[in-house]
Design a protein around this motif. Sequence first.
Motif, short mmCIF file in Angstrom:
data_model
loop_
_atom_site.label_atom_id
_atom_site.label_comp_id
_atom_site.label_asym_id
_atom_site.label_seq_id
_atom_site.Cartn_x
_atom_site.Cartn_y
_atom_site.Cartn_z
N ALA A 43 1.23 -1.22 -0.02
CA ALA A 43 0.07 0.20 -0.16
C ALA A 43 0.90 1.41 -0.23
O ALA A 43 1.75 1.31 0.97
CB ALA A 43 -0.86 -0.02 1.59
N GLY A 44 0.30 1.94 -1.02
CA GLY A 44 0.98 3.26 -0.62
C GLY A 44 2.88 3.45 -1.73
O GLY A 44 3.11 4.86 -1.78
N VAL A 45 3.67 2.32 -2.28
CA VAL A 45 5.01 3.01 -3.11
C VAL A 45 4.07 3.55 -4.01
O VAL A 45 2.84 3.36 -4.97
CB VAL A 45 4.73 1.32 -2.83
N PRO A 46 5.20 4.08 -4.67
CA PRO A 46 4.66 4.45 -6.27
C PRO A 46 4.59 3.31 -7.65
O PRO A 46 3.85 3.98 -8.39
CB PRO A 46 6.65 4.84 -6.44
N TRP A 77 -4.23 -0.05 -4.87
CA TRP A 77 -4.82 -1.36 -3.95
C TRP A 77 -4.27 -1.17 -2.61
O TRP A 77 -3.91 -0.67 -1.90
CB TRP A 77 -4.47 -2.35 -4.31
N ASP A 78 -5.12 0.03 -2.10
CA ASP A 78 -5.29 0.44 -0.54
C ASP A 78 -5.15 -0.47 0.69
O ASP A 78 -5.66 -1.43 0.21
CB ASP A 78 -6.07 1.58 -0.37
N GLU A 79 -4.56 -0.23 2.00
CA GLU A 79 -4.06 -0.54 3.12
C GLU A 79 -5.82 -1.22 3.57
O GLU A 79 -5.82 -2.52 3.82
CB GLU A 79 -4.28 -0.13 4.09
N LYS A 80 -7.58 -0.28 3.80
CA LYS A 80 -8.06 -1.06 3.93
C LYS A 80 -8.57 -1.86 2.90
O LYS A 80 -9.24 -2.48 3.51
CB LYS A 80 -8.98 0.29 3.89
N ASP A 81 -8.41 -2.24 2.15
CA ASP A 81 -8.95 -3.46 1.05
C ASP A 81 -8.07 -4.54 0.96
O ASP A 81 -8.41 -4.98 1.08
CB ASP A 81 -9.32 -2.71 -0.81
N ARG A 135 -5.57 -7.75 5.13
CA ARG A 135 -4.93 -9.12 5.86
C ARG A 135 -3.62 -9.26 4.95
O ARG A 135 -2.87 -9.86 5.30
CB ARG A 135 -5.80 -10.06 5.08
N PHE A 136 -3.56 -8.70 3.78
CA PHE A 136 -2.31 -9.12 2.50
C PHE A 136 -1.26 -8.39 3.01
O PHE A 136 0.02 -8.55 2.95
CB PHE A 136 -2.94 -8.49 1.42
N GLN A 137 -1.53 -6.98 3.53
CA GLN A 137 -0.08 -6.21 3.98
C GLN A 137 0.16 -6.43 5.55
O GLN A 137 1.27 -6.10 5.59
CB GLN A 137 -1.05 -4.41 4.46
N GLU A 138 -0.95 -7.12 6.01
CA GLU A 138 -0.33 -7.48 7.16
C GLU A 138 0.26 -9.21 7.26
O GLU A 138 1.59 -8.99 8.17
CB GLU A 138 -1.70 -7.59 8.28
#
Length: 515
Positions: free
Chosen positions: A425-428, A434-438, A441-444
Motif C-alpha cells: 500500500a502506498g508505494v509508487p 490497492w490501498d491498506e483498507k482493501d 490481511r495482505f499487507q499484514e
Amino acid sequence: MNGISRRSLLKTGAAAGVLGLTGMPLRAQTRGGKLTAGLSGANTSDSWDSRTHSDIFMIAAAQGSVFDALTEVAADGSLKGELAESWESSDAKTWVFNLRKGVTFHNGKAFGPEDVIESLQMHLGEDSKSAAKPIVENIVTMEKTGDHQVTMTLNGANADFPYLMSDYHLNIFPAGQIQDAIQNGIGTGLYSVVSFDPGVRFVGKRVADHYKGDSAGFFDEIEYIAINDNTARMNALMTGQVDAINRIDFKTESLLKANPAVRIQEVTGNQHYTFAMLTDNAPLNDVNVRRALKYGINRQEMVDKILQGHGQVGNDTPIGPASQYYHAEMEQLSYDPDKAAFYLKEAGLDSLDIDISASDAAFEGAVDAAQLYQASAGKAGINLNVIQEPADGYWSNVWMKKPFSAVYWSGRATEDWMFSIAYEAGVPWNDSQWDEKDSARFQELLVTARAELDSDTRRTQYFEMQQILRDDGGVLVPMFANYVQGLSNRIATPDTVGNLWQMDNGRMSERWSEV
C-alpha cells in the motif's frame, strides 16, 4: 530464489567470487569486437537517472553497462557481490556491507562508503517518485563504519535485503557529483559513455583496467539502437544491421527461424503481462466488478494467440513458475461468462461499459490482447472500449494514469521484492492503487513474511497472499511470457542465461561475446 537458502544470505563471504563476477564459471571468451543491439522500451524522456528507469533499453544501458549496484543477481539466480564484496547480518535487521577496494568511477573518483549512502538517499523525500523508495525507506540508518564498509539498520528484519540492493534503480553514483553523473552517465560499470541520444541511441566503450578484469565485458564497444517498432526490429536483425533484438514478433517468428544467420533464444522466467485496474476509481473500487472482469478474460486463448505458446496461463498473481514460493496448486481462474455476469449483478449492474488502454509498448500484442479480451468479456455483458495509445510516453502518460491499462512486469527474484515494489500500500509503482483498507490481511502478511526465516511458515504466508490477490486484487495476470529474443550467430552467450529481465538480466554487454 532458485534454491538459495535465505539463511545463507545472512552471511556471504568473498570466497563466493570463485565463480567469477558474472556468477558463471570462468572460461575463455573471445575479447574484442562490437555488440549492436536493437531494443524496444526506449523513450525520448530517458536519462541516466536510475530512479526513472522502467524498461529494458535503459536497464541494459545503465545497470547493464555504465553503472553498478551493491549486489547482482547472477544468470543462475544466485546472488553475487558487485560493488559490495561481502555482507553479513546476525538478525536480518542490521546489515554490514564490505565494499570492494580499488574501484573508480569513469571520471577518476575513488569509490567508497559515501557514494553508497548518498546514492541511496536520493530515492528518499516526500516528493520522490522512485520505484525503489519503498526499499530505501525501510533503512533507518546508513553509516560509514570503515573506509570500505557501510552498515545499514532496517526498521524490521528482512532476510532478502541483499537481493533488494541489486534493484536496477539502485545504481551507485559518485557522492557530491550526482547531478553531473546523471547528466553525463558517470558510473563504475564496464562501459563508459561515448554518446547518448535519449530515445534514439547509446554508444559505450570498454573501460580499461576495470575491477572486474577479464571475467566480464568482452566487447570493445557496444551500441544500443532504439527500435520500438516490432517489424523494424525484426528486419534490423534479419538484414544484419544489429546483432541482437529483444521481444521478437511471434507473428513473424517463422521468418527468423528460416534465416540461417540468426537464432532464437527463449528463457522461462517470471515475466508477466497484465491489465491493471486503478481500484481507487469507480466502478473498479468494487471487488465484485473486479471479479467479473477476472472471469471475463479467456487466459488460454491469450497464451495460444498472443504468446503463440511461448508462456503459460496466469492466475492473477505476479509470483510465477521461477519463484521459490509459487503456488502451483492454487485453483486456476477460468473463463466463465456466467460467473462474470453473476458478479456484475452482485455489484448491482446488468452490464458494464469501461475503457481499456493498450499499446504494444506495454507488451508485444497488447492491443490484440485487449481486443481478444473485449470479445470474451462481451459475452458476459462487459463492454470494453479498447483505446490504442501511442507507444512513446506510454509509461508516463497512460500507465497509472488511465483506470484500466495493459502492463508488463519482469517479475523479481524474491516474493517480497515483487510484492513490496508493486503491491504494498502506498508505494509508487502500486499500479492498482490497492490501498491498506482493501488489502489489510495482505499487507499484514507482507510484513510478517518479510521477517520470517522458517521456509515452511513463509511458504504458507506467501500462498495465502497469492490467493488474496487472485480473489480480490486489482491486477489481472492472464499470462506469464517467456523471454524470446533474437541473436546473430556471430554472438556467443553462456550456457545459462538470466531470466530476471530480458537480454540476460539486461547484462548482455557484460556476459556475451563474439564467437
